[in-house]
Design an enzyme around this catalytic site. Structure first.
Site, PDB file in Angstrom:
ATOM      1  N   CYS A 231      32.479  -6.726  83.244  1.00  0.00           N
ATOM      2  CA  CYS A 231      32.443  -4.945  83.518  1.00  0.00           C
ATOM      3  C   CYS A 231      31.675  -4.702  84.812  1.00  0.00           C
ATOM      4  CB  CYS A 231      31.807  -4.492  82.229  1.00  0.00           C
ATOM      5  SG  CYS A 231      32.229  -4.763  80.705  1.00  0.00           S
ATOM      6  N   ALA A 232      32.390  -5.128  85.848  1.00  0.00           N
ATOM      7  CA  ALA A 232      31.736  -5.279  87.307  1.00  0.00           C
ATOM      8  C   ALA A 232      31.377  -3.888  87.666  1.00  0.00           C
ATOM      9  CB  ALA A 232      32.508  -6.017  88.084  1.00  0.00           C
ATOM     10  N   GLY A 235      29.876  -2.958  91.048  1.00  0.00           N
ATOM     11  CA  GLY A 235      29.354  -4.646  91.543  1.00  0.00           C
ATOM     12  C   GLY A 235      27.982  -4.791  91.905  1.00  0.00           C
ATOM     13  N   LYS A 237      25.562  -5.816  90.263  1.00  0.00           N
ATOM     14  CA  LYS A 237      25.019  -7.100  89.803  1.00  0.00           C
ATOM     15  C   LYS A 237      25.982  -8.187  90.029  1.00  0.00           C
ATOM     16  CE  LYS A 237      23.316  -4.761  85.544  1.00  0.00           C
ATOM     17  NZ  LYS A 237      23.912  -3.446  85.904  1.00  0.00           N
ATOM     18  N   ASP A 255      37.225  -5.415  86.217  1.00  0.00           N
ATOM     19  CA  ASP A 255      37.045  -3.977  85.642  1.00  0.00           C
ATOM     20  C   ASP A 255      38.225  -3.452  85.327  1.00  0.00           C
ATOM     21  OD1 ASP A 255      34.306  -2.178  85.502  1.00  0.00           O
ATOM     22  OD2 ASP A 255      35.914  -0.723  86.063  1.00  0.00           O
ATOM     23  N   ASP A 282      44.122  -4.842  83.655  1.00  0.00           N
ATOM     24  CA  ASP A 282      45.202  -3.871  83.149  1.00  0.00           C
ATOM     25  C   ASP A 282      45.827  -3.918  81.943  1.00  0.00           C
ATOM     26  OD1 ASP A 282      46.471  -5.970  84.450  1.00  0.00           O
ATOM     27  OD2 ASP A 282      47.456  -4.939  85.967  1.00  0.00           O
ATOM     28  N   CYS A 353      22.350  -0.768  79.415  1.00  0.00           N
ATOM     29  CA  CYS A 353      21.120   0.247  79.886  1.00  0.00           C
ATOM     30  C   CYS A 353      21.113   1.318  78.879  1.00  0.00           C
ATOM     31  CB  CYS A 353      21.592   1.014  81.097  1.00  0.00           C
ATOM     32  SG  CYS A 353      23.174   1.820  81.319  1.00  0.00           S
TER      33      CYS A 353
END
Length: 402
Positions: A231-232, A235, A237, A255, A282, A353
């Site tokens: 789940c970039a 980016g 991370k 993503d 996708d 988070c």
């Protein structure tokens, strides 16, 4: 402090877009701050900080001002008046501030300070939920989440050292200090626009909170591995992972949003990172192609974002109980599906988070008890409390596949 008409009016315009049109605060401010070329950094700082303050304390200020949404222009000026009075700023002799009841404002502030949900400026349902999930700790956490966030940088070791970065920033009058336990982190002693510095343009650092920097650390990627950041987003991370891998091996950044991956490519070029490959999710095929192919997988799951309210105070006005139910369902689906990319003997990190157990350890427990999770075991988990750390609220769990 003296209030300047054009800055206050720009603040009121921004508040109208955020409160009445549901626009994102950071995007609104980005546009507002471009409005007048004559504004210096102090002027822009006033608009941004005042807008964020009023967004953060919307419920408290509107209760004190006795105004309700949708706020008309007159009501928005009342919110600014409350903000100014509570900060001891003298109100100018403008028609918008005529008849402001300063003593009443202070009296109502004292009165509302006794009611947590108004004092900490949160919706009723969120206060109830926080108490249910965190008990007495909720009061400390929500109070900490109403503080202004520090600016934290992550040195890019592919381009420089922390010491060299500190020296370069110091030459531009930006002073920083180290953070214990995070070798590449620097905290700004005073807020400053770091994006205009030469060091930023040369890719020497990224802005990334201390808690967020712990995620790649717990994943512990090594040079030569194949790592998937599932789940970039844009980016942050992925770039950290690539740097820890010394640009050797492969980082597959995935993503569901193409525009975020485009932004990641741009950032990777600036960072001097060339071992990241972006892939758009996708369809389910994108995941199927990687089943049992990754040494390590990071699932930085979509969440309520309650741990980062200091940065995004408008989030609390956009959240709803229905959204929370949807996001928890989505977290379960993602964890179940994306975990299949981990090869036997490989590792998975699930991170959010958020500070809610129902988005964090409860999701990990549910996964470990499921069919797709039965081959995994929990190695360690870390919860970062805003109240205890002073940084963003985060959760991360390291899982080992048998």
């Amino acid at each position: 402090m003296k209030l300047h008409r054009n800055l206050v009016f720009a603040t009121v315009d921004s508040l109208h877009l955020i409160f009445n049109e549901g626009k994102q605060a950071d995007k609104v401010l980005k546009n507002t701050l471009k409005r007048d070329k004559r504004w210096g950094s102090r002027d822009r700082g006033f608009i941004a900080e005042t807008t964020y303050d009023i967004v953060r304390w919307k419920r408290l200020y509107s209760e004190i001002a006795e105004v309700k949404e949708p706020f008309d222009r007159e009501n928005l000026f009342r919110l600014v008046a409350v903000w100014a009075v509570l900060r001891g700023i003298r109100l100018p002799d403008w028609p918008q501030f005529a008849g402001t009841p300063e003593r009443r404002i202070k009296g109502r502030f004292d009165e509302f300070s006794k009611i947590r949900k108004i004092r900490e400026s949160i919706p009723d349902w969120l206060d109830k939920l926080g108490m249910e999930e965190l008990g007495n700790q909720w009061e400390k956490e929500i109070h900490a989440l109403n503080a202004t966030a520090d600016v934290i940088l992550r040195t890019n070791p592919l381009k420089t050292t922390k010491k060299a970065l500190q020296a370069a920033l110091s030459e531009e009058n930006i002073e920083t200090e180290s953070i214990t336990g995070l070798p590449n982190a620097l905290k700004l002693k005073e807020r400053a626009n770091v994006f205009t510095t030469k060091a930023f343009k040369d890719g020497w650092f990224e802005v990334q909170d201390a808690s967020s920097q712990k995620v790649a650390k717990i994943l512990d990627p090594k040079a030569g591995m194949r790592v998937v950041d599932a789940c970039a987003g844009a980016g942050g991370k992925s770039l950290h992972i690539a740097a820890l891998m010394e640009n050797k091996g492969q980082v597959i950044a995935m993503d569901i949003h193409d525009y975020k991956l485009t932004e990641l490519k741009r950032r990777a070029r600036r960072n001097g990172v060339h071992n990241i490959e972006t892939r758009l999710i996708d369809s389910s095929k994108a995941i199927k192609k990687l089943i049992e192919k990754a040494d390590k997988v990071l699932i930085d799951a979509p969440c309520t974002g309650l741990g980062v309210l200091r940065r995004n105070p408008d989030t609390k006005w956009k959240l709803s109980p229905e959204f929370l139910d949807e996001i928890r369902e989505k977290q379960r689906e993602i964890l179940s599906s994306y975990s299949r990319m981990v090869r036997p003997g490989g590792q998975l990190v699930y991170a959010t988070c958020s500070i809610l157990p129902s988005e964090n350890q409860d999701q990990v427990s549910h996964f470990l008890a499921s069919d797709n999770g039965k081959d995994f075991k929990l190695v360690k988990e870390e919860k970062v409390s805003p109240a205890r750390s002073g940084f963003d609220g985060f959760y991360m769990a390291l899982l080992q596949k048998k």
